[in-house]
Enzyme design. Structure first.
Site, mmCIF file in Angstrom:
data_model
loop_
_atom_site.group_PDB
_atom_site.id
_atom_site.type_symbol
_atom_site.label_atom_id
_atom_site.label_comp_id
_atom_site.label_asym_id
_atom_site.label_seq_id
_atom_site.Cartn_x
_atom_site.Cartn_y
_atom_site.Cartn_z
ATOM 1 N N SER A 99 0.857 -1.178 0.000
ATOM 2 C CA SER A 99 0.000 0.000 0.000
ATOM 3 C C SER A 99 0.895 1.229 0.000
ATOM 4 C CB SER A 99 -0.868 0.002 1.261
ATOM 5 O OG SER A 99 -0.029 0.232 2.376
ATOM 6 N N LYS A 100 0.284 2.387 -0.123
ATOM 7 C CA LYS A 100 1.059 3.636 -0.144
ATOM 8 C C LYS A 100 1.957 3.757 1.084
ATOM 9 C CE LYS A 100 -0.715 6.791 -3.340
ATOM 10 N NZ LYS A 100 -2.064 7.212 -3.595
ATOM 11 N N ARG A 101 1.409 3.349 2.208
ATOM 12 C CA ARG A 101 2.130 3.428 3.472
ATOM 13 C C ARG A 101 3.442 2.635 3.399
ATOM 14 N NH1 ARG A 101 1.504 -0.003 7.664
ATOM 15 N NH2 ARG A 101 -0.192 -0.993 6.534
ATOM 16 N N HIS A 102 3.401 1.538 2.652
ATOM 17 C CA HIS A 102 4.578 0.672 2.526
ATOM 18 C C HIS A 102 5.600 1.180 1.515
ATOM 19 C CE1 HIS A 102 1.671 -2.721 3.698
ATOM 20 N NE2 HIS A 102 2.474 -2.513 4.716
ATOM 21 N N GLY A 103 5.187 2.024 0.629
ATOM 22 C CA GLY A 103 6.132 2.458 -0.409
ATOM 23 C C GLY A 103 5.593 2.237 -1.815
#
Ligand code: GLU
Length: 467
Positions: A240-244
């Site tokens: 996800s975005k949070r992960h990169g």
């Protein structure tokens, strides 16, 4: 083996994300390894979702990653006429048929299939006579999928994967408005472009069985498939975005180098023994599909940081300077002058030893620009107490007398000053560092003073005296 031709086929509905960049890299490496061609096709058939800024972002991302493609980028949309031609050829041969069903009829049939617990195959008109449809009724063209037997794809990464043909639907090839579907366009383009190997995310594995039947119906050679497991976050969940899961441009902004990015993406799903640091030349020599992992790789910023730090350390002073020049000039609000550039060329290699990302380097490099009076960090301000000012003033005088501005001479001058004032060396060095760096991260102090030059060093010391 015939000449290898691979392609990257992004849909321009957003930026070039990290998974797409890895797919592009693997296709590029595979082609370069075999001395083949790597082509770029923009899958802009979906007119509602495709945008010009997304195309620009994809091309920019590819260029930043230095993944050069052969020939011009191809627009899938512009090939719509050819896609239609193939659909009509299949129709003429009876391998496809006209479907006159209305959207309502299709919805009802889908619902009924679901209630019966069956797959919906969209085959309302498969065995009907087109003459039954009133003159002028709009129709789509659907493929006549085989009902018997099974289809096996021997995927280079997933191994042999089989589906029962009865599970395949009579998918639409050409919509009633005459536009081709994605499923048709991909096959026609891959065939016409002479693609020998299709390397892409395993979210496309199911499509491969349906696409396979289009090749078969046309009597075309079926390319080799390699479906790579998707990238997951460090917690094992979908990225996800949070992960990169960001655009490649975000990584450029964060200060990663393209070579570090390539190395990182390469290892994110492919291995060569225990090697972690793999140059692009080595990657071209070694890359194969055999060593693509079968389970999803996990994205890990720390690994990317450590690779980036490695590549920063291997860069020469000139390349380091050009990679931060723009940001540094932005930071100081003007162009670098030749004195500053000369200082930076001396200082950057050792500054790069301690940097992870380019902004770290820009920050420490700014110390070598003429930005007097320096602004102080809280920590530096705390060290520059009233009682230390006479020491700084005295040292400035002492340094003024130095005729040969060399590290050993500078060091000797500071030492003799400390001795004369009966001060411990550290008691002098600490405030000098605070005054000269303003509290910015810095390396060896005497080395820093030597590179800064006599006038700038003394000027920075005197600024504190005058403050
Ligand atoms: N356009 C598809 C995508 O962006 C890729 C299709 C393919 O590689 O076959 O996911």
């Amino acid at each position: 083996m015939p000449k290898v031709v691979t392609r990257f086929a992004p849909s321009p509905t957003g930026f070039l994300h990290i998974g797409g960049a890895r797919t592009a890299l693997y296709n590029w490496l595979f082609a370069r390894h075999h001395g083949g061609d790597f082509l770029l096709r923009i899958e802009d058939t979906d007119r509602k979702r495709s945008t010009e800024p997304a195309i620009t972002a994809i091309l920019k991302g590819m260029k930043w990653l230095e993944l050069d493609w052969d020939g011009d980028a191809i627009s899938q949309f512009e090939r719509a006429g050819r896609h239609k031609e193939v659909a009509e050829e299949l129709l003429a041969e009876g391998k496809a048929y006209r479907c006159f069903a209305t959207p309502e009829e299709l919805t009802a049939a889908r619902e009924a299939a679901r209630e019966r617990g069956e797959n919906f195959r969209g085959d309302l008109w498969r065995d009907r006579d087109p003459k039954e449809a009133p003159e002028g009724t709009p129709y789509s063209i659907r493929i006549r999928m085989p009902r018997q037997g099974e289809t096996t794809i021997t995927d280079e990464v997933q191994g042999a994967v089989t589906v029962q043909n009865s599970e395949l639907d009579d998918m639409i090839l050409l919509r009633s408005d005459g536009t081709p579907t994605y499923m048709l366009a991909v096959v026609v383009d891959d065939h016409d472009m002479g693609i020998t190997h299709i390397i892409r995310g395993d979210d496309h594995l199911n499509n491969a069985f349906r696409q396979y039947q289009v090749y078969a119906a046309m009597g075309w050679h079926i390319p080799t498939f390699a479906h790579i497991p998707l990238i997951h976050g460090p917690d094992g969940k979908k990225l996800s975005k949070r992960h990169g899961a960001l655009g490649v441009d975000a990584y450029e902004e964060m200060g990663f180098l393209p070579e570090a990015m390539r190395n990182y993406l390469l290892r994110l799903g492919w291995s060569h023994g225990d090697d972690e640091i793999i140059s692009t030349d080595e990657a071209i020599t070694w890359f194969d599909l055999e060593h693509v992992g079968r389970s999803p790789a996990r994205f890990d910023f720390d690994k990317l940081d450590s690779l980036n730090a490695h590549y920063l350390r291997t860069m020469d002073a000139k390349s380091l300077l050009s990679s931060i020049k723009f940001a540094l000039e932005d930071h100081i609000g003007r162009a670098l002058d030749s004195v500053e550039e000369a200082r930076l060329l001396k200082a950057l290699p050792s500054l790069a030893e301690r940097a992870k990302r380019l902004p770290d380097l820009t920050e420490s490099a700014s110390l070598f620009c003429n930005t007097r009076p320096l602004s102080l960090t809280d920590n530096a301000a705390k060290q520059l107490t009233e009682d230390i000012i006479p020491t700084l003033a005295g040292l400035a005088d002492e340094l003024e007398a130095v005729t040969d501005w060399e590290p050993t001479v500078i060091k000797a001058a500071i030492m003799s000053f400390a001795e004369a004032k009966d001060l411990k060396l550290g008691k002098v060095m600490q405030p000098v560092r605070a005054a000269v760096t303003g509290g910015k991260p810095s390396g060896d102090l005497v080395e820093t003073l030597a590179i800064l030059g006599q006038a700038e060093t003394i000027g920075r010391l005197r600024d504190r005296v005058a403050a």
